[in-house]
Design a protein around this motif. Structure first.
Motif, PDB file in Angstrom:
ATOM      1  N   SER A  66      -3.222  10.530  12.435  1.00  0.00           N
ATOM      2  CA  SER A  66      -3.755   9.961  13.648  1.00  0.00           C
ATOM      3  C   SER A  66      -4.415   8.542  13.313  1.00  0.00           C
ATOM      4  O   SER A  66      -4.449   7.521  13.977  1.00  0.00           O
ATOM      5  CB  SER A  66      -4.659  10.936  14.160  1.00  0.00           C
ATOM      6  N   GLY A  67      -5.028   8.580  12.108  1.00  0.00           N
ATOM      7  CA  GLY A  67      -5.546   7.380  11.568  1.00  0.00           C
ATOM      8  C   GLY A  67      -4.622   6.111  11.309  1.00  0.00           C
ATOM      9  O   GLY A  67      -4.953   5.133  11.651  1.00  0.00           O
ATOM     10  N   ALA A  68      -3.633   6.564  10.646  1.00  0.00           N
ATOM     11  CA  ALA A  68      -2.491   5.704  10.486  1.00  0.00           C
ATOM     12  C   ALA A  68      -2.002   5.148  11.581  1.00  0.00           C
ATOM     13  O   ALA A  68      -1.695   4.023  11.950  1.00  0.00           O
ATOM     14  CB  ALA A  68      -1.230   6.238   9.548  1.00  0.00           C
ATOM     15  N   ALA A  69      -1.619   5.955  12.725  1.00  0.00           N
ATOM     16  CA  ALA A  69      -0.980   5.475  13.876  1.00  0.00           C
ATOM     17  C   ALA A  69      -2.230   4.476  14.786  1.00  0.00           C
ATOM     18  O   ALA A  69      -1.465   3.666  15.399  1.00  0.00           O
ATOM     19  CB  ALA A  69      -0.814   6.708  14.986  1.00  0.00           C
ATOM     20  N   ARG A  70      -3.310   4.996  14.598  1.00  0.00           N
ATOM     21  CA  ARG A  70      -4.306   4.114  15.400  1.00  0.00           C
ATOM     22  C   ARG A  70      -4.503   2.632  14.774  1.00  0.00           C
ATOM     23  O   ARG A  70      -4.764   1.760  15.456  1.00  0.00           O
ATOM     24  CB  ARG A  70      -5.769   4.813  15.361  1.00  0.00           C
ATOM     25  N   ALA A  71      -3.725   2.490  13.524  1.00  0.00           N
ATOM     26  CA  ALA A  71      -3.924   1.235  12.707  1.00  0.00           C
ATOM     27  C   ALA A  71      -2.882   0.266  13.012  1.00  0.00           C
ATOM     28  O   ALA A  71      -3.094  -0.692  12.576  1.00  0.00           O
ATOM     29  CB  ALA A  71      -4.439   1.418  11.242  1.00  0.00           C
TER      30      ALA A  71
END
Length: 244
Positions: A66-71
């Motif tokens: 999720s954190g990678a996708a938001r970045a």
């Protein structure tokens, strides 16, 4: 101030509401992209979030993804998918990008809603003889609904903003006026389109907030409100006992 007045005048011009490039047509395209992408993202994110929240497994992986996708940069993601899928599959590339950007918020809302539930409530439900499915649908899903809808609202706003970029690859939407006005120096048109996107985001967020108010059981809302009140850091001072 003059530019704002010019943008409002552009929005009020009747010519903008007729023809093949009318505001209603572009607004409809924007809404279709948003609704379809949000539905697909919900179909993917909610079951995965429920599975993670119910079993407690895979949380670290979900948080990392999720954190990678938001970045991910929205514009770059759309262009990358167009190059990968081909210029003849622009709609598929755009929908894929919108879904990728919306899933993290919905996924996080789904499993965070379960994690926020007091474990004593789950234990009490199991002590009453409820099965795993009954605990899931009768206890965890209703109690986690407020946070889930909050995640859906966040995902919807992400999609509304990103759909504006779809016009760059010729897919229309309200971003059409921004990319058309940029090379021509029509800043009133660009600002008017930006105002429409902002208003659309506010309306969609308001509709989802109303839906949250209607869907969440009153007992859940009241319980959370009472919990927030009782756990407030502002405590009344307790007078010390008198010393003998």
């Amino acid at each position: 101030m003059n530019l704002l007045l010019e943008a409002l005048a552009w929005l009020a011009n009747p010519e903008q509401y007729v023809g093949p490039n009318s505001i209603p047509l572009r607004l409809g395209e924007h809404l279709v992209y948003t609704a379809v992408s949000l539905l697909i993202a919900a179909i993917i994110g909610i079951p995965l979030g429920y599975l993670i929240g119910h079993t407690g497994k895979g949380r670290e992986l979900a948080v990392g993804l999720s954190g990678a996708a938001r970045a991910l940069p929205s514009f770059g993601l759309i262009l990358l998918l167009v190059l990968v899928l081909g210029v003849t599959n622009k709609p598929e590339a755009a929908y894929t990008a919108f879904v990728i950007l919306a899933v993290p918020s919905i996924l996080a809302g789904a499993y965070a809603g379960f994690e926020a539930i007091d474990r004593r409530i789950i234990d009490a439900a199991r002590a009453m003889g409820m099965t795993g499915w009954q605990v899931l649908w009768r206890v965890e899903v209703p109690l986690g609904l407020p946070i889930l809808i909050g995640g859906i609202r966040s995902g919807a706003l992400q999609i509304v903003a990103t759909v504006t970029l779809a016009a760059y690859i010729g897919l229309g939407g309200l971003g059409y006026y921004i990319f058309r006005g940029l090379p021509l120096g029509r800043y009133d048109e660009m600002l008017g389109a930006a105002i429409l996107v902002a208003l659309l985001a506010i309306v969609i967020d308001g509709v989802l907030a109303l839906l949250q108010r209607l869907l969440v059981p009153r007992g859940v809302t009241a319980g959370r409100t009472q919990e927030l009140r009782t756990s407030s850091p502002r405590r009344r001072a307790v007078p010390a006992p008198p010393t003998p």
